[in-house]
Design a protein around this motif. Structure first.
Motif, PDB file in Angstrom:
ATOM      1  N   ASP A  28      -0.460  -2.031 -11.111  1.00 50.83           N
ATOM      2  CA  ASP A  28      -1.255  -0.787 -10.996  1.00 50.83           C
ATOM      3  C   ASP A  28      -1.199  -0.255  -9.572  1.00 50.83           C
ATOM      4  O   ASP A  28      -1.017   0.938  -9.341  1.00 50.83           O
ATOM      5  CB  ASP A  28      -2.745  -1.074 -11.287  1.00 50.83           C
ATOM      6  N   ALA A  29      -1.412  -1.167  -8.619  1.00 49.54           N
ATOM      7  CA  ALA A  29      -1.451  -0.760  -7.207  1.00 49.54           C
ATOM      8  C   ALA A  29      -0.095  -0.223  -6.759  1.00 49.54           C
ATOM      9  O   ALA A  29      -0.015   0.761  -6.020  1.00 49.54           O
ATOM     10  CB  ALA A  29      -1.865  -1.949  -6.342  1.00 49.54           C
ATOM     11  N   LEU A  30       0.970  -0.863  -7.211  1.00 52.82           N
ATOM     12  CA  LEU A  30       2.318  -0.401  -6.836  1.00 52.82           C
ATOM     13  C   LEU A  30       2.595   0.965  -7.456  1.00 52.82           C
ATOM     14  O   LEU A  30       3.137   1.860  -6.799  1.00 52.82           O
ATOM     15  CB  LEU A  30       3.366  -1.421  -7.298  1.00 52.82           C
ATOM     16  N   GLN A  31       2.202   1.118  -8.708  1.00 50.62           N
ATOM     17  CA  GLN A  31       2.438   2.406  -9.378  1.00 50.62           C
ATOM     18  C   GLN A  31       1.613   3.519  -8.718  1.00 50.62           C
ATOM     19  O   GLN A  31       2.087   4.645  -8.594  1.00 50.62           O
ATOM     20  CB  GLN A  31       2.100   2.294 -10.858  1.00 50.62           C
ATOM     21  N   ALA A  32       0.400   3.168  -8.280  1.00 45.40           N
ATOM     22  CA  ALA A  32      -0.421   4.166  -7.582  1.00 45.40           C
ATOM     23  C   ALA A  32       0.270   4.625  -6.292  1.00 45.40           C
ATOM     24  O   ALA A  32       0.070   5.738  -5.828  1.00 45.40           O
ATOM     25  CB  ALA A  32      -1.793   3.583  -7.270  1.00 45.40           C
ATOM     26  N   GLY A  33       1.098   3.755  -5.761  1.00 48.07           N
ATOM     27  CA  GLY A  33       1.862   4.099  -4.558  1.00 48.07           C
ATOM     28  C   GLY A  33       3.243   4.668  -4.877  1.00 48.07           C
ATOM     29  O   GLY A  33       4.027   4.924  -3.966  1.00 48.07           O
ATOM     30  N   GLY A  34       3.545   4.841  -6.149  1.00 50.10           N
ATOM     31  CA  GLY A  34       4.786   5.516  -6.542  1.00 50.10           C
ATOM     32  C   GLY A  34       5.956   4.607  -6.865  1.00 50.10           C
ATOM     33  O   GLY A  34       7.070   5.090  -7.077  1.00 50.10           O
ATOM     34  N   LEU A  35       5.712   3.298  -6.907  1.00 56.29           N
ATOM     35  CA  LEU A  35       6.817   2.384  -7.228  1.00 56.29           C
ATOM     36  C   LEU A  35       6.675   1.853  -8.655  1.00 56.29           C
ATOM     37  O   LEU A  35       5.642   1.275  -9.009  1.00 56.29           O
ATOM     38  CB  LEU A  35       6.860   1.219  -6.229  1.00 56.29           C
ATOM     39  N   ASN A  36       7.713   2.050  -9.437  1.00 53.25           N
ATOM     40  CA  ASN A  36       7.657   1.737 -10.876  1.00 53.25           C
ATOM     41  C   ASN A  36       8.615   0.651 -11.312  1.00 53.25           C
ATOM     42  O   ASN A  36       8.546   0.201 -12.442  1.00 53.25           O
ATOM     43  CB  ASN A  36       8.022   2.994 -11.678  1.00 53.25           C
ATOM     44  N   ILE A  37       9.543   0.310 -10.435  1.00 55.67           N
ATOM     45  CA  ILE A  37      10.538  -0.696 -10.833  1.00 55.67           C
ATOM     46  C   ILE A  37      10.151  -1.993 -10.140  1.00 55.67           C
ATOM     47  O   ILE A  37      10.135  -2.072  -8.903  1.00 55.67           O
ATOM     48  CB  ILE A  37      11.950  -0.241 -10.430  1.00 55.67           C
ATOM     49  N   GLY A 192      -5.588  -2.148  -2.389  1.00 56.90           N
ATOM     50  CA  GLY A 192      -5.339  -0.900  -1.669  1.00 56.90           C
ATOM     51  C   GLY A 192      -4.209  -1.064  -0.652  1.00 56.90           C
ATOM     52  O   GLY A 192      -3.455  -0.123  -0.382  1.00 56.90           O
ATOM     53  N   VAL A 193      -4.109  -2.254  -0.086  1.00 57.40           N
ATOM     54  CA  VAL A 193      -3.034  -2.524   0.885  1.00 57.40           C
ATOM     55  C   VAL A 193      -1.672  -2.406   0.192  1.00 57.40           C
ATOM     56  O   VAL A 193      -0.719  -1.859   0.757  1.00 57.40           O
ATOM     57  CB  VAL A 193      -3.213  -3.943   1.495  1.00 57.40           C
ATOM     58  N   VAL A 194      -1.607  -2.902  -1.036  1.00 59.23           N
ATOM     59  CA  VAL A 194      -0.347  -2.835  -1.794  1.00 59.23           C
ATOM     60  C   VAL A 194       0.039  -1.370  -2.024  1.00 59.23           C
ATOM     61  O   VAL A 194       1.197  -0.979  -1.832  1.00 59.23           O
ATOM     62  CB  VAL A 194      -0.493  -3.599  -3.137  1.00 59.23           C
ATOM     63  N   THR A 195      -0.953  -0.575  -2.403  1.00 57.04           N
ATOM     64  CA  THR A 195      -0.676   0.857  -2.637  1.00 57.04           C
ATOM     65  C   THR A 195      -0.208   1.529  -1.339  1.00 57.04           C
ATOM     66  O   THR A 195       0.759   2.301  -1.347  1.00 57.04           O
ATOM     67  CB  THR A 195      -1.938   1.557  -3.188  1.00 57.04           C
ATOM     68  N   SER A 196      -0.870   1.208  -0.229  1.00 61.65           N
ATOM     69  CA  SER A 196      -0.474   1.812   1.057  1.00 61.65           C
ATOM     70  C   SER A 196       0.951   1.415   1.431  1.00 61.65           C
ATOM     71  O   SER A 196       1.744   2.249   1.893  1.00 61.65           O
ATOM     72  CB  SER A 196      -1.399   1.356   2.184  1.00 61.65           C
ATOM     73  N   LEU A 197       1.272   0.140   1.235  1.00 66.41           N
ATOM     74  CA  LEU A 197       2.628  -0.321   1.577  1.00 66.41           C
ATOM     75  C   LEU A 197       3.668   0.356   0.681  1.00 66.41           C
ATOM     76  O   LEU A 197       4.762   0.714   1.137  1.00 66.41           O
ATOM     77  CB  LEU A 197       2.713  -1.848   1.441  1.00 66.41           C
ATOM     78  N   ALA A 198       3.327   0.523  -0.586  1.00 60.72           N
ATOM     79  CA  ALA A 198       4.259   1.193  -1.510  1.00 60.72           C
ATOM     80  C   ALA A 198       4.479   2.639  -1.077  1.00 60.72           C
ATOM     81  O   ALA A 198       5.622   3.126  -1.029  1.00 60.72           O
ATOM     82  CB  ALA A 198       3.710   1.133  -2.938  1.00 60.72           C
ATOM     83  N   LYS A 199       3.377   3.324  -0.727  1.00 63.44           N
ATOM     84  CA  LYS A 199       3.497   4.729  -0.288  1.00 63.44           C
ATOM     85  C   LYS A 199       4.343   4.833   0.970  1.00 63.44           C
ATOM     86  O   LYS A 199       5.187   5.723   1.106  1.00 63.44           O
ATOM     87  CB  LYS A 199       2.102   5.322  -0.014  1.00 63.44           C
ATOM     88  N   GLU A 200       4.080   3.913   1.891  1.00 63.49           N
ATOM     89  CA  GLU A 200       4.832   3.908   3.154  1.00 63.49           C
ATOM     90  C   GLU A 200       6.327   3.708   2.881  1.00 63.49           C
ATOM     91  O   GLU A 200       7.189   4.392   3.439  1.00 63.49           O
ATOM     92  CB  GLU A 200       4.306   2.782   4.050  1.00 63.49           C
TER      93      GLU A 200
END
Ligand code: 3PG
Length: 207
Positions: A28-37, A192-200
Protein backbone atom coordinates in the motif's frame (compact mmCIF):
# COMPACT_ATOMS: atom_id res chain seq x y z
CA UNK A 1 4.73 -7.32 -20.81
CA UNK A 2 6.62 -6.19 -17.73
CA UNK A 3 9.21 -4.34 -19.82
CA UNK A 4 6.58 -1.79 -20.87
CA UNK A 5 5.45 -1.23 -17.30
CA UNK A 6 9.04 -0.86 -16.13
CA UNK A 7 9.50 1.99 -18.59
CA UNK A 8 6.71 3.92 -16.81
CA UNK A 9 8.19 3.45 -13.32
CA UNK A 10 11.67 1.93 -13.59
CA UNK A 11 12.12 1.07 -9.93
CA UNK A 12 11.44 -2.32 -8.34
CA UNK A 13 11.27 -2.31 -4.54
CA UNK A 14 12.04 -5.50 -2.66
CA UNK A 15 9.84 -6.77 0.14
CA UNK A 16 11.39 -9.03 2.74
CA UNK A 17 8.63 -9.63 5.26
CA UNK A 18 7.80 -12.06 8.06
CA UNK A 19 4.12 -11.32 8.05
CA UNK A 20 1.63 -11.05 5.15
CA UNK A 21 -0.23 -8.21 6.89
CA UNK A 22 2.97 -6.17 7.04
CA UNK A 23 3.77 -7.07 3.45
CA UNK A 24 0.35 -5.81 2.37
CA UNK A 25 0.81 -2.53 4.24
CA UNK A 26 4.20 -2.15 2.59
CA UNK A 27 2.63 -2.64 -0.83
CA UNK A 28 0.00 0.00 0.00
CA UNK A 29 2.74 2.42 1.03
CA UNK A 30 4.75 1.76 -2.13
CA UNK A 31 1.70 2.19 -4.33
CA UNK A 32 0.86 5.45 -2.55
CA UNK A 33 4.30 6.57 -3.65
CA UNK A 34 3.67 5.48 -7.25
CA UNK A 35 5.52 2.17 -7.37
CA UNK A 36 3.48 -0.81 -8.55
CA UNK A 37 6.00 -3.42 -9.56
CA UNK A 38 7.11 -5.25 -6.45
CA UNK A 39 9.47 -8.15 -5.78
CA UNK A 40 8.95 -10.38 -2.75
CA UNK A 41 12.24 -12.06 -1.92
CA UNK A 42 12.27 -15.67 -0.75
CA UNK A 43 14.39 -14.97 2.29
CA UNK A 44 11.93 -15.42 5.12
CA UNK A 45 9.81 -18.38 6.19
CA UNK A 46 6.70 -16.35 5.42
CA UNK A 47 7.84 -15.15 1.98
CA UNK A 48 5.53 -17.44 0.01
CA UNK A 49 2.55 -16.47 2.15
CA UNK A 50 3.43 -12.79 1.71
CA UNK A 51 3.62 -13.27 -2.04
CA UNK A 52 0.30 -15.09 -2.12
CA UNK A 53 -1.41 -12.47 0.04
CA UNK A 54 -0.25 -9.64 -2.24
CA UNK A 55 -1.24 -11.51 -5.39
CA UNK A 56 -4.68 -12.33 -3.94
CA UNK A 57 -5.35 -8.80 -2.70
CA UNK A 58 -5.86 -7.47 -6.22
CA UNK A 59 -4.24 -4.18 -5.37
CA UNK A 60 -3.23 -3.54 -8.94
CA UNK A 61 0.39 -4.21 -8.02
CA UNK A 62 2.46 -6.44 -10.24
CA UNK A 63 4.08 -8.86 -7.83
CA UNK A 64 7.05 -11.04 -8.59
CA UNK A 65 9.24 -13.41 -6.62
CA UNK A 66 12.91 -12.75 -6.02
CA UNK A 67 15.81 -14.85 -4.76
CA UNK A 68 14.39 -17.80 -6.70
CA UNK A 69 17.24 -20.31 -6.70
CA UNK A 70 15.67 -23.56 -7.91
CA UNK A 71 13.13 -25.00 -10.31
CA UNK A 72 11.03 -26.14 -7.33
CA UNK A 73 10.90 -22.59 -6.02
CA UNK A 74 9.99 -21.28 -9.47
CA UNK A 75 7.11 -23.77 -9.67
CA UNK A 76 5.94 -22.85 -6.17
CA UNK A 77 6.00 -19.07 -6.65
CA UNK A 78 3.99 -19.41 -9.82
CA UNK A 79 1.33 -21.34 -7.89
CA UNK A 80 1.31 -18.53 -5.32
CA UNK A 81 0.64 -15.91 -7.95
CA UNK A 82 4.05 -14.53 -8.94
CA UNK A 83 3.87 -12.57 -12.18
CA UNK A 84 7.63 -12.51 -12.74
CA UNK A 85 10.72 -14.21 -11.35
CA UNK A 86 14.08 -12.76 -10.35
CA UNK A 87 17.16 -14.74 -9.34
CA UNK A 88 20.59 -13.71 -8.05
CA UNK A 89 22.27 -16.04 -10.54
CA UNK A 90 21.57 -17.76 -13.83
CA UNK A 91 19.85 -21.14 -13.43
CA UNK A 92 19.04 -22.63 -16.83
CA UNK A 93 16.24 -24.79 -15.36
CA UNK A 94 14.48 -21.75 -13.93
CA UNK A 95 14.89 -19.84 -17.19
CA UNK A 96 13.55 -22.72 -19.32
CA UNK A 97 10.59 -23.20 -16.97
CA UNK A 98 9.68 -19.49 -17.13
CA UNK A 99 10.03 -19.48 -20.89
CA UNK A 100 7.67 -22.49 -21.15
CA UNK A 101 5.18 -20.74 -18.89
CA UNK A 102 5.72 -17.42 -20.71
CA UNK A 103 6.52 -15.58 -17.51
CA UNK A 104 9.17 -12.86 -17.36
CA UNK A 105 12.42 -14.02 -15.78
CA UNK A 106 15.38 -11.86 -14.79
CA UNK A 107 18.39 -13.94 -13.72
CA UNK A 108 21.35 -12.22 -12.16
CA UNK A 109 24.58 -11.87 -14.16
CA UNK A 110 27.68 -9.73 -13.87
CA UNK A 111 30.36 -11.02 -16.26
CA UNK A 112 30.56 -11.07 -20.07
CA UNK A 113 30.33 -14.86 -20.12
CA UNK A 114 27.21 -14.83 -17.97
CA UNK A 115 25.60 -12.19 -20.16
CA UNK A 116 26.53 -14.34 -23.16
CA UNK A 117 24.88 -17.39 -21.55
CA UNK A 118 21.73 -15.41 -20.84
CA UNK A 119 21.74 -14.06 -24.39
CA UNK A 120 22.13 -17.61 -25.75
CA UNK A 121 19.06 -18.62 -23.73
CA UNK A 122 17.11 -15.95 -25.57
CA UNK A 123 16.97 -13.45 -22.74
CA UNK A 124 17.25 -9.75 -23.50
CA UNK A 125 16.71 -8.37 -19.99
CA UNK A 126 18.82 -9.54 -17.05
CA UNK A 127 19.41 -8.50 -13.49
CA UNK A 128 22.90 -7.05 -12.92
CA UNK A 129 23.87 -8.23 -9.45
CA UNK A 130 25.45 -7.23 -7.11
CA UNK A 131 25.57 -4.01 -9.08
CA UNK A 132 27.81 -1.91 -6.85
CA UNK A 133 30.38 -4.61 -6.17
CA UNK A 134 30.37 -5.88 -9.74
CA UNK A 135 31.55 -2.61 -11.22
CA UNK A 136 28.44 -0.44 -11.20
CA UNK A 137 27.80 2.03 -13.98
CA UNK A 138 31.19 1.64 -15.77
CA UNK A 139 30.76 -2.15 -15.91
CA UNK A 140 27.25 -1.88 -17.36
CA UNK A 141 28.59 0.57 -19.96
CA UNK A 142 31.32 -1.90 -20.90
CA UNK A 143 28.90 -4.83 -21.15
CA UNK A 144 26.40 -2.76 -23.14
CA UNK A 145 29.04 -1.75 -25.66
CA UNK A 146 29.25 -5.36 -26.84
CA UNK A 147 25.86 -6.83 -25.88
CA UNK A 148 24.01 -4.10 -27.69
CA UNK A 149 20.52 -5.56 -27.42
CA UNK A 150 20.75 -6.58 -23.76
CA UNK A 151 19.01 -4.53 -21.08
CA UNK A 152 20.02 -4.57 -17.43
CA UNK A 153 18.24 -4.26 -14.10
CA UNK A 154 20.97 -3.29 -11.60
CA UNK A 155 20.29 -4.45 -8.05
CA UNK A 156 22.54 -4.66 -5.02
CA UNK A 157 23.88 -1.37 -3.72
CA UNK A 158 21.44 0.82 -5.64
CA UNK A 159 20.06 3.66 -3.53
CA UNK A 160 18.54 7.14 -3.69
CA UNK A 161 21.98 8.69 -4.27
CA UNK A 162 23.01 6.61 -7.28
CA UNK A 163 19.65 5.66 -8.84
CA UNK A 164 19.69 8.49 -11.40
CA UNK A 165 23.17 7.59 -12.56
CA UNK A 166 22.17 3.98 -13.24
CA UNK A 167 18.92 5.01 -14.93
CA UNK A 168 20.75 7.48 -17.17
CA UNK A 169 22.24 4.53 -19.05
CA UNK A 170 20.11 3.62 -22.09
CA UNK A 171 20.67 -0.08 -21.42
CA UNK A 172 19.29 0.12 -17.87
CA UNK A 173 15.59 -0.69 -18.01
CA UNK A 174 15.01 -0.40 -14.26
CA UNK A 175 16.74 -0.65 -10.89
CA UNK A 176 15.79 -2.85 -7.98
CA UNK A 177 16.57 -2.59 -4.32
CA UNK A 178 15.74 -2.79 -0.68
CA UNK A 179 16.50 0.85 0.14
CA UNK A 180 12.81 1.61 -0.51
CA UNK A 181 11.61 -0.73 2.22
CA UNK A 182 13.83 -0.10 5.27
CA UNK A 183 13.24 -2.92 7.75
CA UNK A 184 13.74 -0.72 10.81
CA UNK A 185 11.08 1.80 9.77
CA UNK A 186 8.65 -0.93 8.74
CA UNK A 187 9.13 -2.69 12.08
CA UNK A 188 8.11 0.56 13.79
CA UNK A 189 5.06 0.91 11.54
CA UNK A 190 6.50 3.97 9.79
CA UNK A 191 4.98 3.22 6.40
CA UNK A 192 5.00 6.92 5.54
CA UNK A 193 8.78 6.62 5.15
CA UNK A 194 8.25 3.92 2.51
CA UNK A 195 5.86 6.18 0.59
CA UNK A 196 8.33 9.09 0.78
CA UNK A 197 11.19 6.92 -0.46
CA UNK A 198 9.04 5.62 -3.32
CA UNK A 199 8.06 9.17 -4.32
CA UNK A 200 11.67 10.29 -4.16
CA UNK A 201 12.77 7.36 -6.35
CA UNK A 202 10.05 8.01 -8.89
CA UNK A 203 10.95 11.71 -9.03
CA UNK A 204 14.62 10.75 -9.55
CA UNK A 205 13.63 8.29 -12.24
CA UNK A 206 11.58 10.86 -14.10
CA UNK A 207 14.01 13.72 -13.46
C1 3PG B 1 18.68 -8.44 -4.19
O1 3PG B 1 18.05 -9.33 -3.66
O2 3PG B 1 18.52 -8.13 -5.36
C2 3PG B 1 19.68 -7.69 -3.39
O3 3PG B 1 19.99 -8.31 -2.21
C3 3PG B 1 19.24 -6.31 -3.13
O4 3PG B 1 20.32 -5.56 -2.77
P1 3PG B 1 20.17 -4.25 -1.88
O5 3PG B 1 19.69 -4.74 -0.53
O6 3PG B 1 21.53 -3.63 -1.85
O7 3PG B 1 19.13 -3.36 -2.52
Amino acid sequence: MLADQLKQAPVVPLIQADDPAVALKTVDALQAGGLNIIEVVLRTDAALDCLEAIAAANTGAVVGAGTVLSLNQAQEVLKRGAQFIVSPGLNDDVVHFCQEKEIDVFPGVNTPSEVQRAWNLGLRIVKFFPAGLAGGVPMIKALSSVFRDMQFMPTGGVNAANLSEYLSLPSVIACGGSWLTPQKEIAKGNFGVVTSLAKEALANAKG
